[in-house]
Design an enzyme around this catalytic site. Structure first.
Site, short mmCIF file in Angstrom:
data_model
loop_
_atom_site.label_atom_id
_atom_site.label_comp_id
_atom_site.label_asym_id
_atom_site.label_seq_id
_atom_site.Cartn_x
_atom_site.Cartn_y
_atom_site.Cartn_z
N LYS A 128 0.83 -1.20 0.00
CA LYS A 128 0.00 0.00 0.00
C LYS A 128 0.87 1.25 0.00
CE LYS A 128 -3.94 1.86 2.63
NZ LYS A 128 -4.82 1.59 3.81
N SER A 169 -9.39 2.06 2.54
CA SER A 169 -8.39 2.77 1.79
C SER A 169 -7.37 1.86 1.09
CB SER A 169 -7.64 3.74 2.70
OG SER A 169 -6.98 3.06 3.74
N SER A 197 -10.12 -0.15 6.56
CA SER A 197 -9.38 -0.07 5.30
C SER A 197 -8.89 -1.40 4.75
CB SER A 197 -8.19 0.88 5.45
OG SER A 197 -8.64 2.20 5.62
#
Length: 459
Positions: free
Chosen positions: A79, A154, A178
């Site tokens: 990420k 996210s 997330s």
């Protein structure tokens, strides 16, 4: 090659270890999937130019008769809020658009030491703020089941890449959902582990008990395999969980047979889309879960107060550049500046109450099941959905309340696909376990996946 790339990570790891295929061949298969899908989905935003050399290094270790590690050859997406040495890490922010860290984050070091190959960075909202993955640096990530829809956030880039075989495993973080929101929207499995089980280092907020580091996989067994390699204390992060003698991989590979599960359709008191409610109720029935009433809506204000503190702690050094931040980050920081000490005290009392209530529930049931999302994947160009089952939201963040209230508890929570809605989009079920109950959560996730397979997106 697409079939190879879409195999569960556990199977990919087995055939690389048995030398049926090489790590280099697995990487090529994933790269071909990226070539086929990434232009549409915008999931992987920065490539690791050394990935082929990393795969070759795994193959050389095997050729020498040595063991590269339990994740040997598996292709991982990191990420873009997680530091990677020599690979651009933007945090999805124009403030850091050209930032290249000198050191790997601890979780990246653990992936590497376990033999994984880093494909590159996956897209995220700015500073991971939001349940829809978009930012001013790279743009929007789209849902692999319907590119006109959101992939969630996210860790949306990681979920979209995972669902289409661009990577074997997706690294991510989870503050208010997330790792669970995009898992639900994209039809993969995500686990929010107990704080400190996987250390978050480096961290601008050293004593952070609200955001955790973790992983998504195509199956619960994939998540268990990764967690086995990633869990453990770090001298750089002061929060830790016990790991000695624990076997996440074995538990995740063994579908649950237990004493009973509870099911609640709306823990946050915000309502739920009728189609999602139907799918989740049917899934709960397949494992004979007992429907209960449970009101955790008091956690909504508590989470927002603690979220405000979290943003201030993380972005304190950039407060003078607030006008350069996107609307979600700027609004969260402004909200944080208005949080009072009594509000934070009330929030901590709510956390205590919630953990006690959920832990007590686990004295009667093995775990709690509840829908991950109150809404289906919404149009990708929306910042967030405006209604829940036709009713206007009270705040812009209400739609993710089913995930963020559970973050307060500090208990392990997974999202596992449990069916498709009437539009053919994935629906995720959350599984809330007892303290230190990651093994149980993963085992229940494996059972639900076995009972309710959804296949792969057609894109």
């Amino acid at each position: 090659m697409s079939e190879l790339a879409l195999l569960p990570a556990t199977e990919q790891a087995r055939i690389v270890r048995s030398r049926e295929i090489s790590a280099a061949e697995l990487l090529v298969a994933c790269q071909e999937q990226m070539s086929a899908h990434n232009e549409t989905l915008n999931a992987v935003v920065t490539l690791n130019e050394n990935a082929p050399a990393e795969a070759d290094a795994v193959d050389r270790v095997f050729a020498a008769g040595d063991d590269p590690g339990p994740l040997a050859g598996l292709v991982v997406g990191i990420k873009d809020v997680t530091e990677t040495a020599g690979i651009r890490t933007t945090y999805g922010s124009t403030l850091y658009a050209d930032h290249v860290p000198e050191k790997d984050a601890e979780i990246v070091r653990r992936f590497r030491s376990a033999g994984a190959v880093i494909l590159g960075k996956t897209n995220t909202p700015e500073f991971a703020a939001g349940g829809n993955t978009w930012n001013e640096v790279f743009g929007r990530t789209r849902n692999p089941w319907n590119p006109q829809r959101s992939a969630g956030g996210s860790t949306g880039g990681g979920a979209a890449a995972l669902a289409t075989g661009m990577i074997s495993l997706a690294q991510g973080t989870d503050l208010g959902g997330s790792l669970r929101i995009p898992a639900s929207f994209c039809g993969v499995t995500g686990l929010r582990p107990s704080p400190g089980l996987v250390p978050t280092s480096p961290s601008w907020y050293l004593w952070d008990t609200l955001q955790v580091s973790g992983v998504m996989g195509r199956t619960a067994a994939d998540v268990g395999l990764a967690l086995q390699a990633l869990a453990g204390a770090s001298t750089e992060f002061p929060i830790a969980q016990p790991v000695a003698g624990r076997s996440f991989a074995a538990a995740a590979a063994t579908p649950w047979e237990g004493r009973g599960l509870a099911y609640c359709r709306d823990i946050a008191g915000i309502g739920i889309d009728a189609d999602i409610s139907r799918v989740c109720s049917e899934a709960a029935e397949t494992v004979a879960a007992t429907e209960i009433e449970l009101d955790l809506s008091y956690g909504r204000e508590a989470f927002l107060a603690l979220r405000g503190l979290w943003f201030l702690a993380h972005l304190h050094d950039d407060l003078d550049r607030l006008d350069e931040c996107g609307v979600n980050v700027a609004n969260n920081i402004r909200a944080g500046l208005e949080v009072t000490a009594p509000q934070l005290a009330d929030a901590e009392r709510a956390r205590r109450r919630m953990r006690q209530e959920l832990s007590a529930l686990c004295d009667t049931y093995d775990a709690l099941l509840t829908p991950c999302m109150a809404v289906p994947p919404f149009p990708v160009d929306q910042n967030y959905p405006e209604t829940i089952d036709g009713q206007p939201m009270k705040t812009y963040i209400d739609w993710v309340a089913p995930t963020f209230v559970l973050s307060l508890s500090g208990l392990p929570v997974a999202s596992v696909p449990c069916g498709l809605d009437s539009n053919g989009l994935p629906v995720g079920m959350q599984i809330v376990g007892p303290p230190h109950g990651e093994e149980l959560v993963l085992s229940i996730a494996a059972r639900l996946q076995a009972e309710r397979p959804i296949g792969s997106p057609a894109s």
